[in-house]
Design an enzyme around this catalytic site. Structure first.
Site, short mmCIF file in Angstrom:
data_model
loop_
_atom_site.label_atom_id
_atom_site.label_comp_id
_atom_site.label_asym_id
_atom_site.label_seq_id
_atom_site.Cartn_x
_atom_site.Cartn_y
_atom_site.Cartn_z
N CYS A 139 0.93 -1.22 -0.07
CA CYS A 139 0.01 -0.07 -0.06
C CYS A 139 1.01 1.33 -0.05
O CYS A 139 1.68 1.46 0.97
CB CYS A 139 -0.87 0.06 1.30
SG CYS A 139 -1.80 1.44 1.29
N CYS A 164 -0.63 4.30 2.44
CA CYS A 164 -0.55 4.13 4.04
C CYS A 164 -0.57 2.66 4.40
O CYS A 164 0.51 2.33 4.32
CB CYS A 164 -1.81 4.46 4.67
SG CYS A 164 -3.61 4.28 4.21
N SER A 165 -1.50 1.87 4.54
CA SER A 165 -1.15 0.46 5.18
C SER A 165 -2.49 -0.46 4.97
O SER A 165 -2.51 -1.43 5.55
CB SER A 165 -0.96 0.45 6.58
OG SER A 165 -2.19 1.37 7.10
N CYS A 166 -3.22 -0.15 3.61
CA CYS A 166 -4.41 -0.79 3.47
C CYS A 166 -3.86 -2.23 3.22
O CYS A 166 -3.01 -2.48 2.57
CB CYS A 166 -4.90 -0.39 2.03
SG CYS A 166 -5.66 1.40 2.27
#
Lengths: 210, 105
Positions: free
Chosen positions: A108, A111-113
């Protein structure tokens, strides 16, 4: 806990950041915007109940049940629903299959999906700037750092996750596992292999205790 | 980079609480998953620009910054309110004998 054993007439306040969270939470509860029971349930779910063990079940089933694998590749969100691992409404899950010709890697960049419903919370390195940048600019370099060397002719496909679209890698089933049960196969599947930075373990890795 | 399957998701309890708060607000439709991802991505960039090493260790600090920002933007809780409430909690801790449950007066 420097005060323990000396001073029992007060409780040591938590850190500033913990106090901020506590304050926000209590304000939102007071205003009726969040339900404390819903918060407790979410914490319990992500701290204890969801994790790579979910994804391992899905991949092991795909390795042993061709019809399930097809359903998984057609619509992963629906297919993992068969295990009760369905995510939030509106989140699409896509399963991408590694083959001798194609290796898939998930990142991602924003961000951090991450496919939380099948892999739990992302590891620290998944959230780090170097991984987010280099998975795209130098995927083979990143794979090398995880000890994953692929032949030059293998195509590396990088999938950039979003809030609406998350990816689960189905690693290649290791050779020498013919006749293994899904439960046995689960031991070969790692979280990292379902992000795509590694391959599944081989039967020899298991014997070596690796 | 680690290859450990069992790395814990949360290092400290407040991280789990912040994680759950954001998800509860998304689940209730207070903001969308996309709004959340954009705001979190923006806070990560902002922190990086301000010198954060962005190695993933400070991730939940960015998470909390994004949560506070969206709550302020949506009019759910303003920074001043949160600061005041934090002081009330701090006082409550300091006024509560060790081992007793802490609550606001």
């Amino acid at each position: 806990m420097p005060h323990d054993g000396h001073d029992h007439d007060h409780t040591e306040p938590p850190s500033d950041v913990a106090l901020r969270v506590k304050s926000l939470e209590s304000l939102l509860i007071d205003k009726g915007l969040v339900d404390p029971a819903a918060i407790d349930a979410l914490v319990d779910r992500y701290a204890h109940r969801v994790g790579p063990q979910n994804g391992k079940k899905v991949v092991a089933r795909a390795w042993t049940d061709p019809e399930f694998k097809q359903r998984l590749l057609d619509d992963a969100r629906e297919a993992v629903g068969e295990f009760d691992f369905k995510g939030r409404p509106g989140e699409r899950l896509v399963a991408v299959e590694n083959t001798p010709e194609v290796h898939n890697l998930v990142v991602c960049t924003l961000c951090s999906c991450y496919p939380w419903n099948v892999l739990g919370l992302p590891p620290v390195w998944y959230k780090s700037a170097p991984y987010r940048a280099r998975a795209v600019s130098d995927p083979r370099g990143v794979l090398g750092e995880f000890g994953t060397e692929l032949p030059d002719e293998v195509e590396v496909r990088v999938w950039d996750s979003t809030a609406e679209m998350r990816y689960l890698v189905v690693p290649e089933r290791p050779t020498g596992t013919e006749g293994w049960s899904a439960e046995q196969l689960e031991k070969l599947i790692t979280r990292n292999s379902m992000i795509g930075v590694e391959q599944a373990k081989s039967p020899a890795d298991l014997e070596g205790g690796a | 980079m680690t290859t450990d399957d069992a790395e814990p998701g949360f290092c400290e309890p407040w991280q789990a609480q912040a994680f759950a708060l954001a998800n509860a607000l998304i689940d209730q439709g207070v903001f969308t998953a996309d709004e959340w991802a954009q705001t979190l991505g923006d806070e990560i960039k902002r922190a990086q620009a301000a010198g954060d090493p962005d190695t993933g260790e400070t991730y939940y600090n960015h998470w909390l910054a994004a949560l506070e920002r969206l709550c302020a933007e949506k009019g759910l809780a303003q920074a001043g309110e949160i600061g005041t409430r934090a002081e009330e909690w701090r006082d409550a801790y300091l006024a509560t004998p060790h081992g007793k449950p802490v609550s606001l007066p």
